[in-house]
Scaffold this motif. Structure first.
Motif, PDB file in Angstrom:
ATOM      1  N   ILE A  10       0.861  -1.183   0.000  1.00 55.28           N
ATOM      2  CA  ILE A  10       0.000   0.000   0.000  1.00 55.28           C
ATOM      3  C   ILE A  10       0.893   1.228   0.000  1.00 55.28           C
ATOM      4  CG2 ILE A  10      -1.833   1.265   1.184  1.00 55.28           C
ATOM      5  CD1 ILE A  10      -2.661  -1.367   2.505  1.00 55.28           C
ATOM      6  N   GLY A  11       0.822   2.031  -1.064  1.00 49.57           N
ATOM      7  CA  GLY A  11       1.598   3.273  -1.153  1.00 49.57           C
ATOM      8  C   GLY A  11       2.502   3.289  -2.364  1.00 49.57           C
ATOM      9  N   GLY A  12       2.243   4.255  -3.245  1.00 47.98           N
ATOM     10  CA  GLY A  12       3.049   4.391  -4.464  1.00 47.98           C
ATOM     11  C   GLY A  12       3.968   5.587  -4.399  1.00 47.98           C
ATOM     12  N   SER A  46      10.051  16.722  -2.413  1.00 55.10           N
ATOM     13  CA  SER A  46      11.249  16.779  -1.568  1.00 55.10           C
ATOM     14  C   SER A  46      12.235  17.834  -2.053  1.00 55.10           C
ATOM     15  CB  SER A  46      11.925  15.410  -1.545  1.00 55.10           C
ATOM     16  OG  SER A  46      12.849  15.307  -2.593  1.00 55.10           O
ATOM     17  N   ALA A  48      15.280  16.866  -2.580  1.00 58.70           N
ATOM     18  CA  ALA A  48      16.105  16.049  -3.471  1.00 58.70           C
ATOM     19  C   ALA A  48      17.599  16.208  -3.194  1.00 58.70           C
ATOM     20  CB  ALA A  48      15.773  16.365  -4.934  1.00 58.70           C
ATOM     21  N   MET A  49      17.978  16.026  -1.941  1.00 53.55           N
ATOM     22  CA  MET A  49      19.402  16.052  -1.568  1.00 53.55           C
ATOM     23  C   MET A  49      19.807  14.731  -0.937  1.00 53.55           C
ATOM     24  SD  MET A  49      21.194  18.732  -2.303  1.00 53.55           S
ATOM     25  CE  MET A  49      22.639  18.463  -1.255  1.00 53.55           C
ATOM     26  N   GLU A 159      -7.733   3.490  -3.681  1.00 53.97           N
ATOM     27  CA  GLU A 159      -7.629   3.794  -2.248  1.00 53.97           C
ATOM     28  C   GLU A 159      -8.056   2.592  -1.413  1.00 53.97           C
ATOM     29  OE1 GLU A 159      -8.898   7.012   1.137  1.00 53.97           O
ATOM     30  OE2 GLU A 159     -10.035   6.991  -0.738  1.00 53.97           O
ATOM     31  N   ALA A 186       3.321   0.917   3.274  1.00 53.22           N
ATOM     32  CA  ALA A 186       4.268   1.954   2.829  1.00 53.22           C
ATOM     33  C   ALA A 186       3.464   3.208   2.501  1.00 53.22           C
ATOM     34  CB  ALA A 186       5.052   1.466   1.615  1.00 53.22           C
ATOM     35  N   ALA A 187       2.530   3.544   3.383  1.00 51.45           N
ATOM     36  CA  ALA A 187       1.544   4.590   3.090  1.00 51.45           C
ATOM     37  C   ALA A 187       1.961   5.962   3.583  1.00 51.45           C
ATOM     38  CB  ALA A 187       0.181   4.195   3.654  1.00 51.45           C
ATOM     39  N   GLY A 188       3.253   6.180   3.841  1.00 48.01           N
ATOM     40  CA  GLY A 188       3.760   7.513   4.173  1.00 48.01           C
ATOM     41  C   GLY A 188       3.081   8.086   5.402  1.00 48.01           C
ATOM     42  N   ILE A 194      -3.385   3.095   8.228  1.00 48.29           N
ATOM     43  CA  ILE A 194      -3.445   1.765   7.595  1.00 48.29           C
ATOM     44  C   ILE A 194      -3.323   0.676   8.668  1.00 48.29           C
ATOM     45  CG2 ILE A 194      -2.186   0.177   6.057  1.00 48.29           C
ATOM     46  CD1 ILE A 194      -3.874   2.207   4.519  1.00 48.29           C
ATOM     47  N   ARG A 293       6.667  15.193   6.218  1.00 52.38           N
ATOM     48  CA  ARG A 293       7.781  14.291   6.557  1.00 52.38           C
ATOM     49  C   ARG A 293       7.298  13.518   7.782  1.00 52.38           C
ATOM     50  NH1 ARG A 293      11.378  17.660   8.710  1.00 52.38           N
ATOM     51  NH2 ARG A 293      13.389  17.029   7.895  1.00 52.38           N
ATOM     52  N   TYR A 321      14.331  11.775   4.931  1.00 52.19           N
ATOM     53  CA  TYR A 321      15.421  11.048   4.275  1.00 52.19           C
ATOM     54  C   TYR A 321      14.931   9.837   3.485  1.00 52.19           C
ATOM     55  CZ  TYR A 321      15.427  11.035   9.456  1.00 52.19           C
ATOM     56  OH  TYR A 321      15.083  11.177  10.784  1.00 52.19           O
ATOM     57  N   GLY A 322      13.685   9.915   3.012  1.00 53.00           N
ATOM     58  CA  GLY A 322      13.098   8.754   2.342  1.00 53.00           C
ATOM     59  C   GLY A 322      13.760   8.410   1.013  1.00 53.00           C
ATOM     60  N   PHE A 323      14.253   9.435   0.293  1.00 60.54           N
ATOM     61  CA  PHE A 323      14.937   9.134  -0.966  1.00 60.54           C
ATOM     62  C   PHE A 323      16.334   8.604  -0.706  1.00 60.54           C
ATOM     63  CE2 PHE A 323      11.551  11.628  -2.861  1.00 60.54           C
ATOM     64  CZ  PHE A 323      11.304  10.892  -4.004  1.00 60.54           C
ATOM     65  N   GLN A 324      17.053   9.284   0.167  1.00 62.41           N
ATOM     66  CA  GLN A 324      18.448   8.850   0.326  1.00 62.41           C
ATOM     67  C   GLN A 324      18.559   7.474   0.964  1.00 62.41           C
ATOM     68  OE1 GLN A 324      20.209  12.331   2.151  1.00 62.41           O
ATOM     69  NE2 GLN A 324      19.978  11.459   4.184  1.00 62.41           N
TER      70      GLN A 324
HETATM   71  C1  FAD Z   1       9.907  19.555   1.812  1.00 68.84           C
HETATM   72  C2  FAD Z   1      10.521  18.181   1.887  1.00 68.84           C
HETATM   73  C3  FAD Z   1      11.872  18.035   1.636  1.00 68.84           C
HETATM   74  C4  FAD Z   1      12.456  16.759   1.643  1.00 68.84           C
HETATM   75  N1  FAD Z   1      13.764  16.631   1.290  1.00 68.84           N
HETATM   76  C5  FAD Z   1      14.321  15.390   1.200  1.00 68.84           C
HETATM   77  C6  FAD Z   1      15.652  15.231   0.740  1.00 68.84           C
HETATM   78  O1  FAD Z   1      16.336  16.201   0.414  1.00 68.84           O
HETATM   79  N2  FAD Z   1      16.164  13.954   0.672  1.00 68.84           N
HETATM   80  C7  FAD Z   1      15.421  12.861   1.037  1.00 68.84           C
HETATM   81  O2  FAD Z   1      15.940  11.744   0.976  1.00 68.84           O
HETATM   82  N3  FAD Z   1      14.150  12.999   1.475  1.00 68.84           N
HETATM   83  C8  FAD Z   1      13.587  14.227   1.549  1.00 68.84           C
HETATM   84  N4  FAD Z   1      12.294  14.378   1.981  1.00 68.84           N
HETATM   85  C9  FAD Z   1      11.587  13.206   2.486  1.00 68.84           C
HETATM   86  C10 FAD Z   1      11.048  12.320   1.392  1.00 68.84           C
HETATM   87  O3  FAD Z   1      10.363  13.099   0.430  1.00 68.84           O
HETATM   88  C11 FAD Z   1      10.108  11.313   2.047  1.00 68.84           C
HETATM   89  O4  FAD Z   1      10.759  10.670   3.124  1.00 68.84           O
HETATM   90  C12 FAD Z   1       9.659  10.241   1.084  1.00 68.84           C
HETATM   91  O5  FAD Z   1       9.154  10.809  -0.095  1.00 68.84           O
HETATM   92  C13 FAD Z   1       8.598   9.350   1.728  1.00 68.84           C
HETATM   93  O6  FAD Z   1       8.196   8.401   0.766  1.00 68.84           O
HETATM   94  P1  FAD Z   1       6.997   7.413   1.071  1.00 68.84           P
HETATM   95  O7  FAD Z   1       6.876   6.537  -0.109  1.00 68.84           O
HETATM   96  O8  FAD Z   1       7.202   6.810   2.414  1.00 68.84           O
HETATM   97  O9  FAD Z   1       5.718   8.358   1.248  1.00 68.84           O
HETATM   98  P2  FAD Z   1       4.783   9.053   0.142  1.00 68.84           P
HETATM   99  O10 FAD Z   1       5.554   9.581  -0.989  1.00 68.84           O
HETATM  100  O11 FAD Z   1       3.918  10.030   0.879  1.00 68.84           O
HETATM  101  O12 FAD Z   1       3.930   7.846  -0.395  1.00 68.84           O
HETATM  102  C14 FAD Z   1       2.924   7.220   0.367  1.00 68.84           C
HETATM  103  C15 FAD Z   1       1.775   6.947  -0.561  1.00 68.84           C
HETATM  104  O13 FAD Z   1       0.803   6.148   0.098  1.00 68.84           O
HETATM  105  C16 FAD Z   1      -0.437   6.468  -0.476  1.00 68.84           C
HETATM  106  N5  FAD Z   1      -1.524   6.058   0.399  1.00 68.84           N
HETATM  107  C17 FAD Z   1      -1.801   6.482   1.648  1.00 68.84           C
HETATM  108  N6  FAD Z   1      -2.916   5.911   2.116  1.00 68.84           N
HETATM  109  C18 FAD Z   1      -3.371   5.096   1.124  1.00 68.84           C
HETATM  110  C19 FAD Z   1      -4.502   4.240   1.001  1.00 68.84           C
HETATM  111  N7  FAD Z   1      -5.406   4.116   1.977  1.00 68.84           N
HETATM  112  N8  FAD Z   1      -4.655   3.542  -0.148  1.00 68.84           N
HETATM  113  C20 FAD Z   1      -3.759   3.651  -1.160  1.00 68.84           C
HETATM  114  N9  FAD Z   1      -2.673   4.458  -1.086  1.00 68.84           N
HETATM  115  C21 FAD Z   1      -2.481   5.169   0.039  1.00 68.84           C
HETATM  116  C22 FAD Z   1      -0.387   7.991  -0.599  1.00 68.84           C
HETATM  117  O14 FAD Z   1      -1.331   8.482  -1.546  1.00 68.84           O
HETATM  118  C23 FAD Z   1       1.057   8.217  -1.010  1.00 68.84           C
HETATM  119  O15 FAD Z   1       1.206   8.391  -2.405  1.00 68.84           O
HETATM  120  C24 FAD Z   1      11.670  15.629   1.979  1.00 68.84           C
HETATM  121  C25 FAD Z   1      10.312  15.785   2.243  1.00 68.84           C
HETATM  122  C26 FAD Z   1       9.725  17.031   2.181  1.00 68.84           C
HETATM  123  C27 FAD Z   1       8.264  17.172   2.429  1.00 68.84           C
END
Ligand code: FAD
Length: 358
Positions: A10-12, A46, A48-49, A159, A186-188, A194, A293, A321-324
């Protein structure tokens, strides 16, 4: 209609997609994303660092274990990091700079890396050169392509609204029901929600908003050699990108999970702090955005099977730090799901496990 898989993610965002790519050759996998597009939330917003020494020791272990994969994927391009301090910051400057692996440099040495700094205000500067800008779009696309190539089914606009476990997981998304032996959360920002839907105890994963302003820069300025700039005391940070300057107020305001947007007052206050330390006058904002975050209480990621429910795997708390961290985080999650011995040291694996919360 019902679709059956070994593993449902769960989570793209970058977390779910990186794991899908890792698992693709080994299992039948379906990834469910609520939004019409992948990487719509934090992963589309993000800075993007890549900063290897950002985060606590456990996060750093994931950063460093991910770096080779980022280099191999052509994701990183060199962008030094520069910290700026004013007279008022002197008490904390050295500790903060050392924490990020930065070394003190004379102002004259730092200035070419950020010609906008105001020498009348900046009293301390520190730098390191082994930090990188990340091509996060490429990372998302690479993961998506690898997942699809390996047979992963990716459903957007799906969803997840109900989860039931009766031997297998039954997952309701839209008018479809999906079944799988194992569910990955993996729903952020929504990971605790979830968990609650699944009947698994939430862990206190808290989303915090962080905003970004995009400022125009004077025509003809070559920003290609500029550093990523961090003002001591988390007053703001800035990154030149595509001829613009991204400036973040560096806020960390707790929010419920949502489609976040930048608060005008937070931006205005952050830009005022920025203007105090630079020679640029901010006259216009091109646009702005905000993202969430999401942190576990101890600010390390959460990767592992729920102690009360081994068929539920957390991949959460990616914070700032989700990307790095994504390559090593995805590899560990895949190791745990596929019953492989994790490549990461055992103490790191247990510090990431949800079992640490009791
Ligand atoms: C301003 C900012 C700056 C950042 N800078 C950096 C950086 O420089 N370097 C770095 O490494 N990281 C950085 N980050 C952090 C990084 O962007 C995140 O840690 C990372 O994108 C998290 O990824 P994720 O897949 O866990 O979450 P998300 O990208 O939020 O993905 C989770 C997905 O789950 C889906 N979801 C939720 N509930 C449901 C449901 N019920 N059914 C189906 N889908 C669902 C959501 O729609 C979402 O698309 C930054 C973040 C921000 C906001």
């Amino acid at each position: 209609m019902s679709d059956s898989y070994d593993i449902l993610i769960i989570g793209g965002g970058i977390a779910g997609l990186s794991l899908a790519a890792e698992l693709a050759p080994h299992a039948s996998v379906c990834l469910l994303e609520r939004e019409p597009h992948l990487a719509y939330h934090a992963s589309g917003r993000s800075a993007a660092m890549y900063i290897g020494d950002y985060g606590n020791d456990i996060v750093r272990a994931l950063n460093h274990a991910s770096e080779a994969s980022h280099h191999a994927g052509g994701i990183l391009s060199p962008k030094p990091m520069l910290m700026l301090g004013r007279a008022e910051d002197e008490g904390r400057f050295d500790v903060e700079a050392a924490g990020l692996g930065l070394s003190r440099v004379p102002l004259a040495e730092a200035q070419p890396f950020f010609p906008l700094l105001d020498p009348a205000v900046i009293t301390r500067t520190a730098m390191r050169h082994d930090t990188y800008a990340m091509d996060t779009d490429l990372m998302v696309q690479n993961a998506r392509r690898a997942a699809l190539k390996g047979g992963v089914v990716i459903k957007t606009g799906a969803e997840v609204v109900a989860l039931q476990h009766c031997g297998l997981w039954q997952v309701t998304a839209g008018d479809r029901t999906f079944t799988a032996k194992t569910l990955v959360n993996a729903a952020g920002a929504w990971t605790d929600e979830i968990a609650s839907l699944a009947g698994v105890r939430p862990l206190g994963i808290q989303p915090y908003r962080r905003s970004m302003a995009v400022l125009p820069l004077p025509e003809g300025l070559d920003t290609s050699g500029w550093a990523f700039v961090d003002a001591a005391g988390e007053r703001w940070y800035a990154k030149a990108q595509a001829g613009k300057l991204l400036v973040s107020p560096s806020e960390a305001d707790p929010m419920p999970p949502m489609d976040a947007w930048a608060d005008d007052m937070v931006l205005a206050e952050g830009l005022a702090r920025f203007e105090e330390m630079v020679t640029l006058e901010v006259t216009r904002l091109e646009h702005s955005w905000a993202g969430l975050r999401s942190f576990a209480p101890d600010h390390a990621l959460v990767i592992g099977r729920a102690p009360s429910h081994p068929d539920f795997l957390w991949l959460a708390g990616q914070g700032g730090y989700g990307f790095q961290t994504a390559p090593a985080a995805a590899r560990l999650a895949a190791d745990l799901l596929l019953g492989r011995t994790p490549e990461l040291p055992a103490e790191v694996v247990s510090a990431l496990s949800p079992a640490r919360f009791g």
